[in-house]
Design a protein around this motif. Structure first.
Motif, PDB file in Angstrom:
ATOM      1  N   CYS A  13       0.310  -2.160   0.335  1.00  9.47           N
ATOM      2  CA  CYS A  13       0.717  -1.276  -0.767  1.00  9.47           C
ATOM      3  C   CYS A  13       2.067  -0.627  -0.433  1.00  9.47           C
ATOM      4  CB  CYS A  13      -0.350  -0.220  -1.018  1.00  9.47           C
ATOM      5  SG  CYS A  13      -1.930  -0.918  -1.533  1.00  9.47           S
ATOM      6  N   GLU A  33      -3.403   5.270  -1.393  1.00  9.79           N
ATOM      7  CA  GLU A  33      -2.192   5.822  -0.810  1.00  9.79           C
ATOM      8  C   GLU A  33      -1.175   4.717  -0.516  1.00  9.79           C
ATOM      9  OE1 GLU A  33      -1.720   8.956  -0.640  1.00  9.79           O
ATOM     10  OE2 GLU A  33      -3.769   9.660  -1.016  1.00  9.79           O
ATOM     11  N   VAL A  34       0.095   5.067  -0.627  1.00  9.63           N
ATOM     12  CA  VAL A  34       1.163   4.145  -0.253  1.00  9.63           C
ATOM     13  C   VAL A  34       1.037   3.815   1.231  1.00  9.63           C
ATOM     14  CG1 VAL A  34       3.656   3.876  -0.015  1.00  9.63           C
ATOM     15  CG2 VAL A  34       2.706   4.981  -2.061  1.00  9.63           C
ATOM     16  N   HIS A  54       9.929  11.743  -1.554  1.00 12.20           N
ATOM     17  CA  HIS A  54       8.650  12.023  -2.214  1.00 12.20           C
ATOM     18  C   HIS A  54       7.965  13.266  -1.650  1.00 12.20           C
ATOM     19  CE1 HIS A  54       7.046  10.054   1.382  1.00 12.20           C
ATOM     20  NE2 HIS A  54       5.860  10.541   1.089  1.00 12.20           N
ATOM     21  N   PRO A  72       5.875   1.153  -1.212  1.00 13.19           N
ATOM     22  CA  PRO A  72       6.348   2.230  -2.097  1.00 13.19           C
ATOM     23  C   PRO A  72       6.810   1.728  -3.464  1.00 13.19           C
ATOM     24  CG  PRO A  72       7.202   2.543   0.117  1.00 13.19           C
ATOM     25  CD  PRO A  72       6.524   1.203   0.115  1.00 13.19           C
ATOM     26  N   TRP A 125      11.865   6.873  -2.333  1.00 14.04           N
ATOM     27  CA  TRP A 125      10.623   7.135  -1.610  1.00 14.04           C
ATOM     28  C   TRP A 125      10.825   8.187  -0.527  1.00 14.04           C
ATOM     29  CZ3 TRP A 125       5.745   7.408  -1.440  1.00 14.04           C
ATOM     30  CH2 TRP A 125       5.042   7.406  -0.234  1.00 14.04           C
ATOM     31  N   GLU A 164       5.345  -0.007  -5.517  1.00 17.94           N
ATOM     32  CA  GLU A 164       4.248  -0.004  -6.478  1.00 17.94           C
ATOM     33  C   GLU A 164       3.673   1.394  -6.690  1.00 17.94           C
ATOM     34  OE1 GLU A 164       3.921  -2.613  -8.025  1.00 17.94           O
ATOM     35  OE2 GLU A 164       4.837  -4.093  -6.702  1.00 17.94           O
ATOM     36  N   ARG A 165       4.401   2.430  -6.294  1.00 17.57           N
ATOM     37  CA  ARG A 165       3.866   3.792  -6.451  1.00 17.57           C
ATOM     38  C   ARG A 165       4.030   4.262  -7.894  1.00 17.57           C
ATOM     39  NH1 ARG A 165       9.085   4.533  -4.752  1.00 17.57           N
ATOM     40  NH2 ARG A 165      10.213   6.399  -5.453  1.00 17.57           N
ATOM     41  N   ASN A 166       3.183   5.229  -8.262  1.00 14.84           N
ATOM     42  CA  ASN A 166       3.270   5.820  -9.591  1.00 14.84           C
ATOM     43  C   ASN A 166       4.042   7.134  -9.512  1.00 14.84           C
ATOM     44  OD1 ASN A 166       1.487   7.674  -8.460  1.00 14.84           O
ATOM     45  ND2 ASN A 166      -0.295   6.894  -9.566  1.00 14.84           N
ATOM     46  N   ASN A 206       3.264   9.437  -6.646  1.00 21.39           N
ATOM     47  CA  ASN A 206       3.470   8.898  -5.300  1.00 21.39           C
ATOM     48  C   ASN A 206       2.197   8.349  -4.672  1.00 21.39           C
ATOM     49  OD1 ASN A 206       6.339   9.234  -4.858  1.00 21.39           O
ATOM     50  ND2 ASN A 206       5.920  11.441  -4.942  1.00 21.39           N
ATOM     51  N   ARG A 207       1.355   7.777  -5.515  1.00 22.33           N
ATOM     52  CA  ARG A 207       0.247   6.945  -5.075  1.00 22.33           C
ATOM     53  C   ARG A 207       0.390   5.592  -5.765  1.00 22.33           C
ATOM     54  NH1 ARG A 207      -2.677  12.059  -5.088  1.00 22.33           N
ATOM     55  NH2 ARG A 207      -3.273  12.519  -2.928  1.00 22.33           N
ATOM     56  N   ILE A 208      -0.420   4.638  -5.359  1.00 23.60           N
ATOM     57  CA  ILE A 208      -0.260   3.304  -5.910  1.00 23.60           C
ATOM     58  C   ILE A 208      -0.643   3.292  -7.384  1.00 23.60           C
ATOM     59  CG2 ILE A 208      -1.047   0.912  -5.757  1.00 23.60           C
ATOM     60  CD1 ILE A 208       0.910   1.784  -3.589  1.00 23.60           C
TER      61      ILE A 208
END
Length: 390
Positions: free
Chosen positions: A250, A301-302, A56, A252, A53, A254-256, A259-261
Protein backbone atom coordinates in the motif's frame (compact mmCIF):
# COMPACT_ATOMS: atom_id res chain seq x y z
CA UNK A 1 -13.85 11.05 8.05
CA UNK A 2 -16.44 8.63 6.71
CA UNK A 3 -16.98 4.93 7.16
CA UNK A 4 -18.69 3.32 4.19
CA UNK A 5 -21.00 0.41 3.58
CA UNK A 6 -22.43 0.01 0.13
CA UNK A 7 -24.35 -2.39 -2.07
CA UNK A 8 -25.07 -2.28 -5.76
CA UNK A 9 -26.75 -4.39 -8.39
CA UNK A 10 -26.77 -4.28 -12.14
CA UNK A 11 -30.01 -3.51 -13.91
CA UNK A 12 -31.51 -5.62 -16.66
CA UNK A 13 -31.41 -3.44 -19.76
CA UNK A 14 -34.38 -5.28 -21.26
CA UNK A 15 -36.62 -4.23 -18.36
CA UNK A 16 -35.81 -0.52 -18.42
CA UNK A 17 -36.58 2.50 -20.56
CA UNK A 18 -33.80 4.69 -21.84
CA UNK A 19 -33.28 8.40 -21.26
CA UNK A 20 -32.00 11.09 -23.57
CA UNK A 21 -30.41 13.15 -20.81
CA UNK A 22 -28.91 12.37 -17.43
CA UNK A 23 -31.32 14.66 -15.59
CA UNK A 24 -34.47 13.49 -17.37
CA UNK A 25 -36.76 11.57 -15.06
CA UNK A 26 -34.78 12.51 -11.98
CA UNK A 27 -36.10 14.41 -8.99
CA UNK A 28 -33.98 17.49 -9.61
CA UNK A 29 -32.45 19.48 -12.41
CA UNK A 30 -28.81 20.42 -12.66
CA UNK A 31 -27.24 23.05 -14.85
CA UNK A 32 -24.40 20.85 -16.06
CA UNK A 33 -22.99 17.49 -14.88
CA UNK A 34 -19.56 17.56 -13.27
CA UNK A 35 -16.48 15.73 -14.47
CA UNK A 36 -15.39 13.01 -12.01
CA UNK A 37 -12.03 14.77 -11.64
CA UNK A 38 -13.83 17.92 -10.53
CA UNK A 39 -15.54 15.89 -7.81
CA UNK A 40 -12.22 14.65 -6.44
CA UNK A 41 -10.65 18.12 -6.58
CA UNK A 42 -13.65 19.67 -4.84
CA UNK A 43 -13.52 17.08 -2.08
CA UNK A 44 -9.83 17.82 -1.57
CA UNK A 45 -10.58 21.54 -1.28
CA UNK A 46 -13.31 20.97 1.31
CA UNK A 47 -11.26 18.68 3.54
CA UNK A 48 -7.81 20.08 2.93
CA UNK A 49 -5.37 17.62 1.44
CA UNK A 50 -1.61 17.44 1.65
CA UNK A 51 -0.31 17.31 -1.91
CA UNK A 52 2.94 15.67 -0.81
CA UNK A 53 3.17 12.56 1.35
CA UNK A 54 6.01 14.06 3.39
CA UNK A 55 3.60 16.80 4.54
CA UNK A 56 0.87 14.42 5.75
CA UNK A 57 1.89 14.52 9.44
CA UNK A 58 1.69 18.30 9.52
CA UNK A 59 -1.66 18.21 7.72
CA UNK A 60 -3.09 15.77 10.25
CA UNK A 61 -1.88 17.93 13.14
CA UNK A 62 -3.57 20.97 11.62
CA UNK A 63 -6.78 18.99 11.18
CA UNK A 64 -7.06 18.58 14.97
CA UNK A 65 -8.07 22.25 15.13
CA UNK A 66 -11.30 21.37 13.34
CA UNK A 67 -12.56 19.58 16.46
CA UNK A 68 -13.43 23.00 17.87
CA UNK A 69 -16.10 23.39 15.19
CA UNK A 70 -17.91 20.12 15.92
CA UNK A 71 -21.41 20.54 17.37
CA UNK A 72 -22.45 18.78 20.57
CA UNK A 73 -25.89 17.74 19.31
CA UNK A 74 -27.71 17.20 16.03
CA UNK A 75 -30.13 19.91 17.15
CA UNK A 76 -27.34 22.42 16.64
CA UNK A 77 -27.27 21.65 12.90
CA UNK A 78 -29.78 23.05 10.40
CA UNK A 79 -32.01 20.58 8.54
CA UNK A 80 -31.01 19.71 4.98
CA UNK A 81 -33.02 18.62 1.95
CA UNK A 82 -32.40 15.70 -0.37
CA UNK A 83 -31.86 18.00 -3.31
CA UNK A 84 -28.92 19.58 -1.44
CA UNK A 85 -27.01 16.35 -2.03
CA UNK A 86 -27.99 15.73 -5.65
CA UNK A 87 -25.13 15.56 -8.11
CA UNK A 88 -24.57 14.31 -11.65
CA UNK A 89 -21.13 13.29 -12.87
CA UNK A 90 -19.90 12.49 -16.36
CA UNK A 91 -17.06 10.24 -17.48
CA UNK A 92 -16.23 11.64 -20.94
CA UNK A 93 -14.72 8.42 -22.25
CA UNK A 94 -15.67 9.22 -25.83
CA UNK A 95 -14.01 12.64 -25.96
CA UNK A 96 -11.03 12.19 -23.59
CA UNK A 97 -8.47 9.66 -24.96
CA UNK A 98 -6.28 9.69 -21.83
CA UNK A 99 -9.26 8.99 -19.58
CA UNK A 100 -10.56 6.33 -21.95
CA UNK A 101 -7.21 4.52 -21.81
CA UNK A 102 -7.58 4.25 -18.03
CA UNK A 103 -11.12 2.89 -18.10
CA UNK A 104 -11.27 0.51 -21.06
CA UNK A 105 -10.49 -3.21 -21.14
CA UNK A 106 -8.91 -5.10 -24.03
CA UNK A 107 -12.47 -6.00 -25.05
CA UNK A 108 -13.30 -2.29 -25.40
CA UNK A 109 -15.63 -2.44 -22.40
CA UNK A 110 -15.57 -0.37 -19.22
CA UNK A 111 -13.42 -1.51 -16.29
CA UNK A 112 -15.88 -1.97 -13.47
CA UNK A 113 -13.10 -1.73 -10.90
CA UNK A 114 -12.56 1.87 -11.97
CA UNK A 115 -16.29 2.52 -11.55
CA UNK A 116 -16.04 1.26 -7.97
CA UNK A 117 -13.30 3.81 -7.31
CA UNK A 118 -15.48 6.59 -8.71
CA UNK A 119 -18.47 5.49 -6.65
CA UNK A 120 -16.33 5.71 -3.53
CA UNK A 121 -15.20 9.22 -4.50
CA UNK A 122 -18.75 10.25 -5.25
CA UNK A 123 -19.96 8.92 -1.92
CA UNK A 124 -17.29 10.87 -0.03
CA UNK A 125 -18.17 14.08 -1.85
CA UNK A 126 -21.67 14.08 -0.32
CA UNK A 127 -20.46 13.76 3.24
CA UNK A 128 -23.60 15.25 4.78
CA UNK A 129 -25.71 12.47 3.30
CA UNK A 130 -26.29 9.48 5.54
CA UNK A 131 -27.98 7.30 2.94
CA UNK A 132 -28.31 7.76 -0.77
CA UNK A 133 -28.61 6.03 -4.11
CA UNK A 134 -26.33 6.41 -7.09
CA UNK A 135 -27.35 5.40 -10.61
CA UNK A 136 -25.01 4.93 -13.55
CA UNK A 137 -25.95 5.33 -17.19
CA UNK A 138 -24.07 4.56 -20.37
CA UNK A 139 -24.35 6.54 -23.57
CA UNK A 140 -25.34 4.24 -26.46
CA UNK A 141 -26.59 5.49 -29.83
CA UNK A 142 -27.06 9.04 -28.50
CA UNK A 143 -29.18 7.78 -25.61
CA UNK A 144 -28.48 7.09 -21.94
CA UNK A 145 -29.24 3.59 -20.67
CA UNK A 146 -29.26 2.75 -16.93
CA UNK A 147 -26.63 0.17 -16.02
CA UNK A 148 -26.59 -0.15 -12.22
CA UNK A 149 -27.66 1.46 -8.98
CA UNK A 150 -25.79 1.55 -5.70
CA UNK A 151 -26.87 2.22 -2.14
CA UNK A 152 -24.42 3.80 0.32
CA UNK A 153 -24.43 4.19 4.07
CA UNK A 154 -22.05 6.89 5.25
CA UNK A 155 -21.01 7.27 8.88
CA UNK A 156 -19.67 10.69 9.79
CA UNK A 157 -16.49 10.81 11.89
CA UNK A 158 -14.59 13.58 13.60
CA UNK A 159 -11.59 15.27 12.00
CA UNK A 160 -9.12 12.76 13.51
CA UNK A 161 -11.29 9.72 12.85
CA UNK A 162 -11.40 8.90 16.56
CA UNK A 163 -15.13 9.14 17.15
CA UNK A 164 -18.52 9.83 15.56
CA UNK A 165 -19.78 13.21 14.41
CA UNK A 166 -23.32 14.49 14.07
CA UNK A 167 -24.93 15.01 10.66
CA UNK A 168 -27.70 17.36 9.61
CA UNK A 169 -31.27 16.08 9.97
CA UNK A 170 -32.89 15.26 6.63
CA UNK A 171 -36.33 16.54 5.63
CA UNK A 172 -38.27 14.83 2.79
CA UNK A 173 -40.26 17.34 0.74
CA UNK A 174 -42.57 15.17 -1.36
CA UNK A 175 -43.97 11.64 -1.69
CA UNK A 176 -41.05 10.36 -3.73
CA UNK A 177 -38.53 11.62 -1.19
CA UNK A 178 -40.61 10.15 1.65
CA UNK A 179 -40.51 6.80 -0.13
CA UNK A 180 -36.71 7.05 -0.47
CA UNK A 181 -36.50 7.87 3.23
CA UNK A 182 -38.66 4.84 4.12
CA UNK A 183 -36.49 2.67 1.89
CA UNK A 184 -33.46 3.84 3.80
CA UNK A 185 -35.08 2.77 7.06
CA UNK A 186 -35.95 -0.63 5.55
CA UNK A 187 -32.35 -1.06 4.40
CA UNK A 188 -31.18 -0.29 7.93
CA UNK A 189 -33.51 -2.93 9.35
CA UNK A 190 -32.31 -5.40 6.75
CA UNK A 191 -28.67 -4.89 7.71
CA UNK A 192 -29.46 -5.37 11.41
CA UNK A 193 -31.44 -8.56 10.70
CA UNK A 194 -28.67 -9.88 8.42
CA UNK A 195 -26.03 -9.22 11.07
CA UNK A 196 -28.12 -10.90 13.78
CA UNK A 197 -28.52 -14.04 11.65
CA UNK A 198 -24.84 -14.27 10.74
CA UNK A 199 -23.41 -17.79 10.76
CA UNK A 200 -20.60 -16.42 12.92
CA UNK A 201 -23.23 -15.84 15.64
CA UNK A 202 -26.01 -18.43 15.23
CA UNK A 203 -26.36 -21.96 13.87
CA UNK A 204 -27.70 -22.59 10.36
CA UNK A 205 -31.44 -22.97 9.93
CA UNK A 206 -32.95 -26.50 9.73
CA UNK A 207 -33.27 -26.13 5.96
CA UNK A 208 -29.62 -25.09 5.68
CA UNK A 209 -28.49 -28.01 7.86
CA UNK A 210 -30.35 -30.39 5.56
CA UNK A 211 -28.62 -28.79 2.56
CA UNK A 212 -25.18 -29.39 4.04
CA UNK A 213 -26.04 -32.96 4.99
CA UNK A 214 -27.28 -33.70 1.46
CA UNK A 215 -24.08 -32.27 0.02
CA UNK A 216 -22.06 -34.47 2.36
CA UNK A 217 -24.01 -37.62 1.47
CA UNK A 218 -23.59 -36.96 -2.24
CA UNK A 219 -19.80 -37.09 -1.84
CA UNK A 220 -19.56 -40.38 0.08
CA UNK A 221 -17.95 -43.28 -1.75
CA UNK A 222 -20.66 -46.00 -2.08
CA UNK A 223 -17.96 -48.68 -2.38
CA UNK A 224 -16.52 -48.12 1.09
CA UNK A 225 -19.56 -47.01 3.12
CA UNK A 226 -17.27 -44.80 5.22
CA UNK A 227 -17.60 -41.24 6.44
CA UNK A 228 -13.91 -40.71 5.72
CA UNK A 229 -13.95 -41.68 2.05
CA UNK A 230 -15.11 -38.80 -0.12
CA UNK A 231 -15.50 -38.68 -3.90
CA UNK A 232 -16.33 -35.70 -6.06
CA UNK A 233 -19.56 -35.93 -8.08
CA UNK A 234 -19.45 -35.38 -11.84
CA UNK A 235 -19.17 -31.77 -13.07
CA UNK A 236 -18.13 -30.59 -9.64
CA UNK A 237 -15.12 -28.97 -7.96
CA UNK A 238 -13.95 -29.02 -4.37
CA UNK A 239 -14.33 -25.57 -2.88
CA UNK A 240 -10.75 -25.58 -1.65
CA UNK A 241 -9.50 -25.86 -5.25
CA UNK A 242 -11.11 -22.56 -6.32
CA UNK A 243 -8.86 -20.23 -4.31
CA UNK A 244 -6.74 -17.41 -5.71
CA UNK A 245 -4.59 -14.98 -3.69
CA UNK A 246 -2.79 -11.68 -4.22
CA UNK A 247 -0.48 -9.36 -2.31
CA UNK A 248 -0.11 -5.58 -2.69
CA UNK A 249 2.09 -3.01 -1.02
CA UNK A 250 0.00 0.00 0.00
CA UNK A 251 2.01 2.92 -1.35
CA UNK A 252 1.29 6.62 -0.58
CA UNK A 253 0.06 7.02 -4.18
CA UNK A 254 -3.14 5.16 -3.20
CA UNK A 255 -3.90 7.26 -0.11
CA UNK A 256 -7.16 9.13 0.34
CA UNK A 257 -7.77 12.62 1.68
CA UNK A 258 -7.38 11.28 5.23
CA UNK A 259 -3.94 9.80 4.48
CA UNK A 260 -5.13 6.22 4.62
CA UNK A 261 -5.53 3.85 1.71
CA UNK A 262 -8.37 4.86 -0.60
CA UNK A 263 -11.38 2.58 -0.14
CA UNK A 264 -12.05 2.58 -3.88
CA UNK A 265 -8.59 1.13 -4.47
CA UNK A 266 -9.36 -1.72 -2.08
CA UNK A 267 -12.67 -2.40 -3.80
CA UNK A 268 -11.05 -2.40 -7.24
CA UNK A 269 -8.31 -4.82 -6.22
CA UNK A 270 -10.81 -7.14 -4.53
CA UNK A 271 -13.18 -7.02 -7.49
CA UNK A 272 -10.45 -7.74 -10.03
CA UNK A 273 -9.26 -10.75 -8.02
CA UNK A 274 -12.85 -11.95 -7.65
CA UNK A 275 -13.43 -11.57 -11.39
CA UNK A 276 -10.24 -13.49 -12.13
CA UNK A 277 -11.41 -16.27 -9.81
CA UNK A 278 -14.79 -16.46 -11.56
CA UNK A 279 -13.10 -16.38 -14.98
CA UNK A 280 -10.69 -19.19 -14.08
CA UNK A 281 -13.48 -21.26 -12.54
CA UNK A 282 -16.12 -20.79 -15.25
CA UNK A 283 -13.81 -20.96 -18.25
CA UNK A 284 -15.20 -17.81 -19.89
CA UNK A 285 -15.38 -14.07 -19.29
CA UNK A 286 -17.90 -13.54 -16.48
CA UNK A 287 -20.12 -10.50 -15.99
CA UNK A 288 -20.72 -8.90 -12.62
CA UNK A 289 -24.34 -8.96 -11.46
CA UNK A 290 -24.28 -7.86 -7.82
CA UNK A 291 -21.81 -6.47 -5.33
CA UNK A 292 -23.28 -7.19 -1.93
CA UNK A 293 -22.79 -5.15 1.23
CA UNK A 294 -19.20 -3.99 1.69
CA UNK A 295 -18.38 -3.05 5.26
CA UNK A 296 -15.10 -1.23 5.88
CA UNK A 297 -14.24 -2.68 9.27
CA UNK A 298 -10.72 -1.30 9.65
CA UNK A 299 -8.83 1.53 7.92
CA UNK A 300 -5.78 0.45 5.93
CA UNK A 301 -2.66 2.40 6.78
CA UNK A 302 -0.18 3.55 4.15
CA UNK A 303 2.75 1.14 4.06
CA UNK A 304 0.71 -1.92 5.01
CA UNK A 305 0.79 -5.22 3.15
CA UNK A 306 -2.60 -6.01 1.65
CA UNK A 307 -3.46 -9.73 1.42
CA UNK A 308 -6.50 -10.71 -0.67
CA UNK A 309 -7.88 -14.26 -0.79
CA UNK A 310 -10.66 -15.13 -3.24
CA UNK A 311 -12.79 -18.27 -3.38
CA UNK A 312 -15.89 -19.57 -5.16
CA UNK A 313 -18.35 -20.41 -2.39
CA UNK A 314 -21.61 -21.12 -4.26
CA UNK A 315 -22.80 -21.76 -7.82
CA UNK A 316 -26.13 -22.20 -9.53
CA UNK A 317 -26.61 -22.75 -13.26
CA UNK A 318 -24.37 -20.07 -14.80
CA UNK A 319 -24.06 -17.95 -11.65
CA UNK A 320 -20.85 -17.84 -9.59
CA UNK A 321 -20.77 -16.47 -6.04
CA UNK A 322 -17.28 -15.31 -5.05
CA UNK A 323 -16.06 -14.29 -1.60
CA UNK A 324 -12.94 -12.14 -1.23
CA UNK A 325 -11.29 -11.80 2.17
CA UNK A 326 -9.09 -8.76 2.75
CA UNK A 327 -6.53 -8.44 5.51
CA UNK A 328 -3.55 -6.21 6.19
CA UNK A 329 -0.25 -6.80 7.94
CA UNK A 330 1.80 -4.09 9.59
CA UNK A 331 5.46 -4.07 8.59
CA UNK A 332 6.38 -3.06 12.13
CA UNK A 333 4.38 -5.64 14.12
CA UNK A 334 3.52 -8.26 11.45
CA UNK A 335 0.04 -8.33 13.00
CA UNK A 336 -2.71 -9.44 10.58
CA UNK A 337 -6.17 -7.85 10.74
CA UNK A 338 -9.27 -8.39 8.60
CA UNK A 339 -10.38 -5.16 6.93
CA UNK A 340 -13.13 -6.24 4.54
CA UNK A 341 -15.19 -9.15 3.29
CA UNK A 342 -16.43 -8.75 -0.29
CA UNK A 343 -19.24 -10.73 -1.93
CA UNK A 344 -19.58 -10.69 -5.74
CA UNK A 345 -22.15 -12.42 -7.90
CA UNK A 346 -20.93 -13.15 -11.43
CA UNK A 347 -22.66 -14.66 -14.43
CA UNK A 348 -20.89 -16.89 -16.90
CA UNK A 349 -21.79 -17.38 -20.55
CA UNK A 350 -22.25 -21.09 -19.90
CA UNK A 351 -23.31 -23.36 -17.06
CA UNK A 352 -20.56 -23.76 -14.46
CA UNK A 353 -19.59 -26.71 -12.22
CA UNK A 354 -21.01 -27.13 -8.74
CA UNK A 355 -18.77 -26.55 -5.72
CA UNK A 356 -18.65 -28.91 -2.75
CA UNK A 357 -17.31 -28.14 0.72
CA UNK A 358 -15.14 -30.65 2.57
CA UNK A 359 -15.00 -29.16 6.06
CA UNK A 360 -17.53 -27.59 8.41
CA UNK A 361 -15.91 -24.18 7.88
CA UNK A 362 -16.27 -24.50 4.12
CA UNK A 363 -19.89 -25.57 4.63
CA UNK A 364 -20.54 -22.32 6.45
CA UNK A 365 -18.91 -20.42 3.58
CA UNK A 366 -21.20 -22.31 1.19
CA UNK A 367 -24.34 -21.36 3.15
CA UNK A 368 -23.17 -17.75 3.48
CA UNK A 369 -22.58 -17.60 -0.27
CA UNK A 370 -26.01 -19.10 -0.88
CA UNK A 371 -27.58 -16.43 1.35
CA UNK A 372 -25.86 -13.65 -0.55
CA UNK A 373 -26.89 -15.17 -3.87
CA UNK A 374 -30.53 -15.40 -2.79
CA UNK A 375 -30.48 -11.76 -1.69
CA UNK A 376 -29.79 -10.72 -5.30
CA UNK A 377 -32.64 -8.47 -6.44
CA UNK A 378 -33.44 -9.65 -9.98
CA UNK A 379 -31.80 -12.40 -12.06
CA UNK A 380 -30.05 -10.91 -15.07
CA UNK A 381 -30.46 -11.90 -18.70
CA UNK A 382 -27.10 -12.04 -20.41
CA UNK A 383 -26.78 -9.60 -23.32
CA UNK A 384 -24.00 -9.55 -25.88
CA UNK A 385 -23.80 -5.75 -25.72
CA UNK A 386 -23.31 -5.74 -21.96
CA UNK A 387 -21.28 -2.55 -21.45
CA UNK A 388 -19.40 -3.16 -18.20
CA UNK A 389 -16.64 -5.70 -17.56
CA UNK A 390 -13.74 -5.86 -15.09
Amino acid sequence: MLSLLFRLCFLNKGLLTHRRGLARGSLYKVQEPLDIREVRNKLGEIVGVSTNWRDHIKAMEERKLLDNFLVKSQKDLPPRKMKDSYIEVLLPLGSDPSLREKYLTVQNTVRFGRILEDLDSLGGSKNFTVWFITAIFVHIDNEFWPVLDATFVMVARDSENKGPAFVNPLIPENEEEEELFRQGELNKSRRIAWSSASLLKVAPSPEERNTIHELFLSTLDPKTISFQSRVLPAKSVWMEDTKLKSLDICHPQERNIFNRIFGGFLMRKAYELGWTTACSFGGSRPFVVTVDDIMFQKPVEVGSLLFLSSQVCFTQNNYIQVRVHSEVASLQTNEHMTTNIFHFTFMSEKEVPSVFPKTYGESMLYLDGQRHFKSMSVPLILKKDYPVEP
